[in-house]
Design a protein around this motif. Sequence first.
Motif, mmCIF file in Angstrom:
data_model
loop_
_atom_site.group_PDB
_atom_site.id
_atom_site.type_symbol
_atom_site.label_atom_id
_atom_site.label_comp_id
_atom_site.label_asym_id
_atom_site.label_seq_id
_atom_site.Cartn_x
_atom_site.Cartn_y
_atom_site.Cartn_z
ATOM 1 N N ASN A 1 0.856 -1.125 -0.144
ATOM 2 C CA ASN A 1 0.012 -0.074 0.102
ATOM 3 C C ASN A 1 0.787 1.269 -0.177
ATOM 4 O O ASN A 1 0.395 2.235 0.625
ATOM 5 C CB ASN A 1 -0.831 -0.005 1.279
ATOM 6 C CG ASN A 1 -0.335 -0.148 2.412
ATOM 7 O OD1 ASN A 1 0.981 -0.034 2.504
ATOM 8 N ND2 ASN A 1 -0.900 -0.362 3.690
ATOM 9 N N SER A 2 2.227 1.210 -0.642
ATOM 10 C CA SER A 2 2.969 2.197 -0.479
ATOM 11 C C SER A 2 2.929 2.907 -1.914
ATOM 12 O O SER A 2 2.394 2.209 -3.009
ATOM 13 C CB SER A 2 4.390 2.101 -0.017
ATOM 14 O OG SER A 2 5.060 1.010 -0.913
ATOM 15 N N ASP B 1 7.030 3.328 -9.319
ATOM 16 C CA ASP B 1 5.552 3.356 -8.840
ATOM 17 C C ASP B 1 4.387 2.691 -9.828
ATOM 18 O O ASP B 1 4.650 2.884 -10.697
ATOM 19 C CB ASP B 1 5.080 4.987 -8.950
ATOM 20 C CG ASP B 1 6.083 5.813 -7.967
ATOM 21 O OD1 ASP B 1 6.640 5.267 -6.823
ATOM 22 O OD2 ASP B 1 6.053 6.788 -8.213
ATOM 23 N N LEU B 2 3.503 2.258 -9.024
ATOM 24 C CA LEU B 2 2.518 1.415 -9.844
ATOM 25 C C LEU B 2 0.997 1.785 -9.340
ATOM 26 O O LEU B 2 1.165 2.102 -8.014
ATOM 27 C CB LEU B 2 2.600 -0.130 -9.691
ATOM 28 C CG LEU B 2 3.827 -0.688 -10.144
ATOM 29 C CD1 LEU B 2 4.116 -2.104 -9.825
ATOM 30 C CD2 LEU B 2 3.783 -0.569 -11.778
ATOM 31 N N TYR C 1 -0.572 -7.258 -10.495
ATOM 32 C CA TYR C 1 0.599 -7.312 -11.415
ATOM 33 C C TYR C 1 1.340 -8.492 -11.357
ATOM 34 O O TYR C 1 1.312 -9.116 -10.312
ATOM 35 C CB TYR C 1 1.784 -6.129 -11.272
ATOM 36 C CG TYR C 1 0.705 -4.975 -11.428
ATOM 37 C CD1 TYR C 1 0.776 -4.205 -12.598
ATOM 38 C CD2 TYR C 1 0.333 -4.213 -10.356
ATOM 39 C CE1 TYR C 1 0.226 -2.789 -12.680
ATOM 40 C CE2 TYR C 1 -0.122 -2.778 -10.482
ATOM 41 C CZ TYR C 1 -0.108 -2.254 -11.678
ATOM 42 O OH TYR C 1 -0.887 -0.966 -11.662
ATOM 43 N N GLN C 2 2.056 -9.112 -12.523
ATOM 44 C CA GLN C 2 2.662 -10.054 -12.295
ATOM 45 C C GLN C 2 4.190 -9.634 -13.081
ATOM 46 O O GLN C 2 4.251 -9.017 -13.950
ATOM 47 C CB GLN C 2 2.501 -11.285 -13.355
ATOM 48 C CG GLN C 2 3.419 -12.425 -13.371
ATOM 49 C CD GLN C 2 2.779 -13.591 -14.177
ATOM 50 O OE1 GLN C 2 2.517 -13.403 -15.342
ATOM 51 N NE2 GLN C 2 2.871 -14.877 -13.587
ATOM 52 N N TRP C 3 5.390 -9.545 -12.252
ATOM 53 C CA TRP C 3 6.473 -9.264 -12.568
ATOM 54 C C TRP C 3 7.295 -10.239 -12.785
ATOM 55 O O TRP C 3 7.528 -11.346 -12.402
ATOM 56 C CB TRP C 3 7.159 -8.371 -11.508
ATOM 57 C CG TRP C 3 7.533 -8.695 -9.977
ATOM 58 C CD1 TRP C 3 6.609 -9.200 -9.054
ATOM 59 C CD2 TRP C 3 8.744 -8.943 -9.599
ATOM 60 N NE1 TRP C 3 7.463 -9.899 -8.110
ATOM 61 C CE2 TRP C 3 8.595 -9.643 -8.434
ATOM 62 C CE3 TRP C 3 9.987 -8.955 -10.127
ATOM 63 C CZ2 TRP C 3 9.684 -10.122 -7.582
ATOM 64 C CZ3 TRP C 3 11.082 -9.306 -9.218
ATOM 65 C CH2 TRP C 3 10.977 -9.770 -8.152
ATOM 66 N N CYS C 4 8.104 -10.219 -13.971
ATOM 67 C CA CYS C 4 8.918 -11.461 -14.628
ATOM 68 C C CYS C 4 10.466 -10.940 -14.784
ATOM 69 O O CYS C 4 10.238 -9.548 -15.342
ATOM 70 C CB CYS C 4 8.388 -11.799 -15.689
ATOM 71 S SG CYS C 4 6.455 -12.595 -15.438
#
Length: 114
Positions: A38-39, A84-85, A90-93
Amino acid sequence: MLLTVAALAMIACEDVVVKDISDREVVLLSPQDSATFNSASYTFWWNPVESADGYQLLIVSPDLQQPAFVALDTTITKDKFTIDLANGQYQWCVRAVNSSYTTAYTCRVVTIKK
């Protein structure tokens, strides 16, 4: 003279050989799979892969199989990236790359709730 030329040729050949990294795995360190944040800013971090020149970092939503939105697709030389999102899943790869080879992607899911 001939011996000097042969020695220089051997050194030059060693510089051209690129290590095959395709059987290696990128080990993701943070964030953990299925983490919720939550940042405003998030750092994605992984272990370096020997003989890699860089890393392709891909952040998609909701996942790599059905990406509706690509938040990031970049190649960097470091083993960390801060971004920043917006809210969402999300999927991070990450995959390691050099001039001739790539590893397979290693992926995790992260949810952002600000």
